[in-house]
Design an enzyme around this catalytic site. Structure first.
Site, short mmCIF file in Angstrom:
data_model
loop_
_atom_site.label_atom_id
_atom_site.label_comp_id
_atom_site.label_asym_id
_atom_site.label_seq_id
_atom_site.Cartn_x
_atom_site.Cartn_y
_atom_site.Cartn_z
N ASP A 1 4.32 -0.88 0.01
CA ASP A 1 3.55 -0.63 -1.24
C ASP A 1 4.43 -0.24 -2.44
OD1 ASP A 1 4.72 1.80 -0.14
OD2 ASP A 1 2.73 2.86 -0.26
N ASP B 1 5.57 2.45 -3.83
CA ASP B 1 6.67 3.51 -3.74
C ASP B 1 7.60 3.14 -2.42
OD1 ASP B 1 4.80 4.52 -2.32
OD2 ASP B 1 5.53 6.67 -2.52
N ASP C 1 7.17 3.48 0.61
CA ASP C 1 7.06 4.49 1.72
C ASP C 1 6.12 3.72 2.93
OD1 ASP C 1 4.81 4.95 0.82
OD2 ASP C 1 4.74 7.13 1.06
N SER D 1 1.91 6.26 -5.24
CA SER D 1 1.82 5.46 -4.04
C SER D 1 1.25 4.18 -4.45
CB SER D 1 1.38 6.23 -3.01
OG SER D 1 1.82 5.35 -1.58
#
Length: 556
Positions: free
Chosen positions: A307, A309, A311, A159
């Site tokens: 961000d 990734d 999500d 992440s």
């Protein structure tokens, strides 16, 4: 001579045994170098080696996440292979033998390698392994679980962690992340695998590469979230934060009929080094400076950031004449209010560390509200979820298809909302003021302390439990220890303090070596509507005082 070496013989033996089974030449060589340096008295190498072999990574509800490197305490091909085999064993033991497992990955160092290892091991265990043919946003993989009738999914991602980290996140067939006791059961299976030689894990290259069919299905769904006839004129800047969001965001925005974003060129392409940011998290100071500079230059209405990734979603806009990023709670209030005003039925939910404003809004609209523990592993499991969020810029705006935080569908909804307001001559900041006057101003903030010694966190929590304040900001508070079983929430290491005008939750971070204290101060609708500016100024002062009082209570 080994007997004269400062390196403990048992540590040396463990390192040698690890190196012999490591299929990655780079980490095997890195381990050999560490052993050599530690053996000659290099204290930095000895400390790194000792830490890497102090124990295995703990597999929890967030899966695995750690720095890349050799040893059981780091992310590497050995650890990932053991995790994949342990997860496969758990799936077999729970009646999912032969089912489809979807595997995705971000653009971090070794993410594609870890995903391929997982696919081979899942295929070797008899599962129908599907792995994305390129780096893919986490919410797209979460969407694919239901779309392709999967029994589970894995996403290799860290992440918004630092560049040196990677991680391993697992989902079950309901599209949600795991919760206790599943995490402990999987951890037991991983430990059983780790007790055997790595070469005994069956592998197969009979897995399927998933191409555009996954992204196209997600794009069609996300694009449909903007209704025909909705205003679409909005000028916006987008940053992918060197992550994997841009490719999908561009397609989703086009499918929704929204104007393309003005991309921050330096941050639009995936780059595991994250060269323009000190920390690849939109919430970190300086992370969206380039985006705001572009927005000022281009006269944009707002900035939207994902961000790495994709999500999470962050938004910046002009508030009181100045560009700033909205807090996670402010964006949660905007999206929650929008869903309520559009009549979305179901349960509204946010984590216990988020603002209490969503609860007040939901109840005013006659909707059920549910508070959860921190994390979308809990929010995404709320039955009948209509909208959910957590203050750490995570939003679930399409729970029927992605019962997890999704920074891309959140982006679409923000743009739709901003375009609708612009058509009326208003802004997101204007709508926040209207919400404050209707429900009372809610101002939130944090006391966050990063530590090198985790014992400091344990000591602070013990101090607060032993002697909690009876009053904060001069008013009495009710103290609730959330670690005690029997409440409406599962037991967790957190303490909640609630007053008439304030709300506080103190807890250790679940992903970082931090002690966090989430703070909220509130005013009534009458106070707020009478003088919004003065009320805002007063609450900012009160929030600073609350932060100081909690720092003292925690011994910080």
């Amino acid at each position: 001579m080994y007997d004269e070496s400062p390196l403990d013989p048992n540590l040396r033996a463990a390192a040698e045994a690890w190196r012999e089974q490591d299929p990655d030449a780079a980490t095997a060589q890195a381990l050999a170098d560490l052993v050599d340096r530690a053996g000659t008295g290099d204290q930095e190498a000895l400390a790194e080696l000792t830490d890497a072999f102090a124990g295995p990574l703990t597999f929890g509800t967030a899966g695995l996440r750690a720095a890349l490197g050799p040893g059981p305490g780091r992310m590497n091909r050995v650890v990932v292979s053991q995790a994949a085999a342990g997860f496969a064993a758990w799936l077999r033991a729970n009646g999912h033998q032969g089912g489809r497992v979807l595997i995705g990955y971000d653009a971090r160092y070794n993410s594609d390698v870890f995903a391929r290892d997982t696919a081979e091991i899942m295929a070797g265990a008899g599962f129908e392994a599907w792995v994305t043919d390129r780096s893919t946003p986490t919410p797209v993989v979460a969407f694919g679980i239901g779309e392709f009738d999967c029994v589970a999914a894995v996403v290799v991602t860290a992440s918004h962690n630092p560049p040196a980290d990677n991680g391993y996140k697992v989902y079950l067939g309901d599209g949600s992340q795991i919760v206790p006791p599943t995490d402990a059961e999987i951890a037991d299976q991983i430990a059983a695998v780790a007790a055997r030689p790595l070469h005994e894990i069956p592998r197969s290259e009979q897995y399927t590469l998933v191409g555009d069919e996954l992204v196209s299905a997600y794009v069609a769904r996300a694009g449909s979230l903007v209704a025909e006839g909705s205003p679409r004129e909005v000028r916006w800047v987008y940053t992918a934060m060197h992550g994997v969001g841009a490719r999908v965001v561009d397609r989703v925005v086009a499918a929704a009929g929204l104007p393309p974003g003005l991309a921050v060129a330096q941050q639009v392409d995936p780059d595991p080094a994250f060269p323009t940011v000190a920390f690849p998290n939109p919430e970190e100071p300086g992370a969206i400076d380039l985006a705001i500079a572009l927005a000022k230059e281009q006269g944009a209405d707002l900035v939207v950031a994902n961000d790495p990734d994709a999500d999470r979603c962050a938004v910046a806009t002009v508030v009181d004449g100045q560009w700033r990023m909205l807090t996670g709670d402010e964006l949660g209030a905007l999206l929650g209010d929008d869903a309520l005003r559009r009549g979305r039925e179901g349960v509204y939910s946010c984590s216990v560390v988020s603002s209490t404003l969503l609860q007040r809004m939901a109840e005013a609209h006659g909707r059920e509200f549910r508070s959860t523990l921190t994390g979308f592993k809990w929010i995404g499991r709320v039955p009948g979820l209509a909208f959910g969020y957590e203050e750490a810029i995570g939003y679930c705006t399409d729970p029927a298809k992605v019962p997890d935080k999704d920074g891309i569908t959140a982006l679409v909804n923000v743009l739709r909302l901003a375009a609708g307001l612009k058509a009326e001559g208003r802004t997101l900041a204007d709508r926040l003021d209207e919400i404050a006057c209707e429900y009372g101003l809610h101002t939130t903030g944090q006391l966050s302390v990063r530590v090198a010694d985790l014992g400091i966190i344990a000591d602070s929590m013990a101090r607060l439990r032993a002697n909690p304040p009876s009053h904060l900001l001069g008013e009495p508070v009710v103290v609730r220890d959330l670690s005690e079983p029997g409440g409406e929430l599962p037991a967790t290491d957190a303490i909640e303090l609630t007053g008439e005008r304030l709300h506080v939750v103190a807890r250790p971070s679940g992903t970082e070596p931090k002690l966090k204290c989430y703070l909220e101060v509130r005013a009534t609708p009458e106070e707020t509507a009478a003088d919004l500016a003065a009320t805002r100024e007063r609450l900012v002062t009160e929030l600073a005082g609350l932060r100081d009082e909690m720092a003292a209570a925690l011994g910080l």
